[in-house]
Scaffold this active site. Sequence first.
Site, PDB file in Angstrom:
ATOM      1  N   TYR A  48       0.850  -1.198   0.000  1.00  0.00           N
ATOM      2  CA  TYR A  48       0.000   0.000   0.000  1.00  0.00           C
ATOM      3  C   TYR A  48       0.876   1.235   0.000  1.00  0.00           C
ATOM      4  O   TYR A  48       1.822   1.312   0.790  1.00  0.00           O
ATOM      5  CB  TYR A  48      -0.902   0.017   1.250  1.00  0.00           C
ATOM      6  CG  TYR A  48      -2.354   0.172   0.863  1.00  0.00           C
ATOM      7  CD1 TYR A  48      -2.783   1.302   0.163  1.00  0.00           C
ATOM      8  CD2 TYR A  48      -3.288  -0.817   1.163  1.00  0.00           C
ATOM      9  CE1 TYR A  48      -4.105   1.425  -0.225  1.00  0.00           C
ATOM     10  CE2 TYR A  48      -4.609  -0.695   0.776  1.00  0.00           C
ATOM     11  CZ  TYR A  48      -5.015   0.433   0.073  1.00  0.00           C
ATOM     12  OH  TYR A  48      -6.314   0.556  -0.314  1.00  0.00           O
ATOM     13  N   GLU A  50      -0.306   4.992  -0.478  1.00  0.00           N
ATOM     14  CA  GLU A  50      -1.034   6.246  -0.755  1.00  0.00           C
ATOM     15  C   GLU A  50      -0.082   7.414  -0.614  1.00  0.00           C
ATOM     16  O   GLU A  50       0.757   7.434   0.294  1.00  0.00           O
ATOM     17  CB  GLU A  50      -2.170   6.433   0.250  1.00  0.00           C
ATOM     18  CG  GLU A  50      -3.370   5.562  -0.019  1.00  0.00           C
ATOM     19  CD  GLU A  50      -4.465   5.807   1.011  1.00  0.00           C
ATOM     20  OE1 GLU A  50      -5.603   5.462   0.734  1.00  0.00           O
ATOM     21  OE2 GLU A  50      -4.175   6.337   2.097  1.00  0.00           O
ATOM     22  N   ASP A 194      -4.506  14.552 -25.151  1.00  0.00           N
ATOM     23  CA  ASP A 194      -4.733  13.165 -24.762  1.00  0.00           C
ATOM     24  C   ASP A 194      -3.973  12.299 -25.771  1.00  0.00           C
ATOM     25  O   ASP A 194      -4.512  11.885 -26.790  1.00  0.00           O
ATOM     26  CB  ASP A 194      -6.224  12.838 -24.744  1.00  0.00           C
ATOM     27  CG  ASP A 194      -6.476  11.421 -24.243  1.00  0.00           C
ATOM     28  OD1 ASP A 194      -5.487  10.709 -23.952  1.00  0.00           O
ATOM     29  OD2 ASP A 194      -7.652  11.030 -24.147  1.00  0.00           O
ATOM     30  N   THR A 220      -1.420   6.855 -22.011  1.00  0.00           N
ATOM     31  CA  THR A 220      -1.416   5.493 -21.482  1.00  0.00           C
ATOM     32  C   THR A 220       0.014   4.977 -21.566  1.00  0.00           C
ATOM     33  O   THR A 220       0.840   5.525 -22.298  1.00  0.00           O
ATOM     34  CB  THR A 220      -2.310   4.534 -22.301  1.00  0.00           C
ATOM     35  OG1 THR A 220      -1.767   4.454 -23.627  1.00  0.00           O
ATOM     36  CG2 THR A 220      -3.750   5.010 -22.360  1.00  0.00           C
ATOM     37  N   LYS A 223       0.050   1.180 -24.816  1.00  0.00           N
ATOM     38  CA  LYS A 223      -0.222   1.095 -26.250  1.00  0.00           C
ATOM     39  C   LYS A 223       1.129   0.990 -26.986  1.00  0.00           C
ATOM     40  O   LYS A 223       1.877   0.080 -26.680  1.00  0.00           O
ATOM     41  CB  LYS A 223      -1.120   2.266 -26.679  1.00  0.00           C
ATOM     42  CG  LYS A 223      -2.494   2.168 -25.972  1.00  0.00           C
ATOM     43  CD  LYS A 223      -3.507   3.217 -26.358  1.00  0.00           C
ATOM     44  CE  LYS A 223      -4.792   3.014 -25.561  1.00  0.00           C
ATOM     45  NZ  LYS A 223      -5.803   4.081 -25.788  1.00  0.00           N
ATOM     46  N   ARG A 229      -0.389  -1.977 -18.493  1.00  0.00           N
ATOM     47  CA  ARG A 229      -1.667  -1.281 -18.632  1.00  0.00           C
ATOM     48  C   ARG A 229      -1.725  -0.172 -17.589  1.00  0.00           C
ATOM     49  O   ARG A 229      -1.619  -0.445 -16.391  1.00  0.00           O
ATOM     50  CB  ARG A 229      -2.762  -2.309 -18.375  1.00  0.00           C
ATOM     51  CG  ARG A 229      -4.179  -1.908 -18.607  1.00  0.00           C
ATOM     52  CD  ARG A 229      -5.002  -3.155 -18.876  1.00  0.00           C
ATOM     53  NE  ARG A 229      -4.544  -3.716 -20.122  1.00  0.00           N
ATOM     54  CZ  ARG A 229      -4.823  -3.204 -21.330  1.00  0.00           C
ATOM     55  NH1 ARG A 229      -5.602  -2.157 -21.458  1.00  0.00           N
ATOM     56  NH2 ARG A 229      -4.342  -3.759 -22.414  1.00  0.00           N
TER      57      ARG A 229
END
Length: 399
Positions: A48, A50, A194, A220, A223, A229
Site C-alpha cells: 500500500y 497512498e 490526450d 497510457t 499502447k 496497462r
Amino acid sequence: MSRQDPEIADVVLGEMGREAAGLQLIAAENFCSPAVLAALGSPLANKYAEGYPGARHHGGCELVDVAERLAVDRATRLFGAEHANVQPHSGSAAVLAAYAALLRPGDKVLAMGLPYGGHLTHGSPANFSGRWFDFIGYGVDHESGLIDYEQVRLLARKHRPRAIVVGSIAYPRHPDYAAFREIADETGAYLIADAAHPIGLVAGGAAPSPVPYADVVCATTHKVLRGPRGGMLLCGAELATRIDRAVFPFTQGGAQMHSVAAKAVAFGEAATPAFRTYAHQVVTNARALADALEGQGFAVTTGGTDTHLITADPSPLGVEGRTARGRLAAAGLVVDCCALPYGDERGIRLGTAAVTTQGMRESEMPRIAELFSSALRGEGPKVAAEVRDLAGDFPPYPA
Ligand SMILES: *Cc1c(COP(=O)(O)O)cnc(C)c1O
C-alpha cells in the site's frame, strides 16, 4: 497456479496461445517485455502506498519510493517534461485527473466529437466527462478525414471553452499541436493533449511531441509505449501540485506499485536506441500495410497514416465494418470497428504496434493485406491456417 486453480490457469495459458496464434492488430495493443511482466507479477503488488515518494500515508514505502522516483525521473527525461505523475490506473483515470486539476463541473470543453474518433472521456454521455462537463465536438473534413483547424478555431471563438482537448482513438495523422496551442491562447483555454495512442511514437522520436505545447499531456503506458496497462500525466512545474492532488487524493487511492515499477521498466526500455528503431519500424509497417490494404480495395481514411494506426472502410469489398471484424476474427486477424468520417457505416481500425514487436517488417505487410481480403471473401478456414503459420514465424515471447 495449475495445481491450485486450474480454471484460471487454463484461461492464462489459453490466452497466451490465442495471442501467439493470431495477428493482434488492435491499434491500442502491444506485447510488453518479460521484464515488464516480471514487475507486474512481483510482490510490489502487495504494497500500500497512498501519497507520493517521501510523503506516504503508509509505513514501509522506502523501496517502492525508489521505484516511483525512478519512474518519474525516467518519464520526465524521456519526454522532456518538467513533471510526471505515473500513478493513474488507466488512460481514462489520467484524463479524469487532468479535468479535475483544471476544470469545474459545468465548464465547457472543446474536443473531437465521438463520431469522429473522440474517446469516451471526451464527452460521451455514458462517461463522467459528458455528465459533468459541457462538451462541444469538433469534427474532421468529410472528404479528407483531416482535422479542420478553421472549424476548431471558430468553435473555440464561439463557445470560449475552458479547455481544448487534442487527441483521438482513431486519427491516423499527426495533430498540429502548434495550431491547437495558438487557438487555445487566442481563446483563453487550457490545452489538454490526450496522447494515449501516439505517446510511444513520441518516446521513440517517430511522432511530434505535444509536451512543448500542451498544459497537460495525458497518456497510457500500454499502447505503442509497450509498458504495463496504465496511465500517466506530464505537465509543467507550475501545474505539478494541482496534477498530483488531482490524482491522489482527489480521484484515486493507493498507487499500484507493481504497475508503477513496470512503468519505470518500460520508460527505461523506451529510452534505448532499440526502441527508437522499433517506433520508426511501427510507422514504416503501418504505411506499408495502409498501401497494401488500398491495393486490396479498402478505402483507407486520409489515404494513409503517419502513425501506427489505420482506419479503413471495407465496403468496396462488399462488407461493412462489423461484418468485416467478425470475418477477420474468425481467421485470427484481430481488429476493431470504428466510426468513419462520412456516413453511418462502420469501418475497421487497426495498428502495427504488436506485430512490429513480434519482429514483422514491411515485407510482411502485403501478405497481411492479402489475408484480410481473402478473409472478407469468406475463405476463413484457409486464411486461419495461413495466419497461424505467419504468426508462428514471429512468436511474441520466443522460448
Ligand atoms: C486508450 C485511450 C484512452 C483510455 O485509456 P484506458 O487505459 O483504456 O482508460 C483515453 N484516451 C484516448 C485518446 C485513448 O486512445
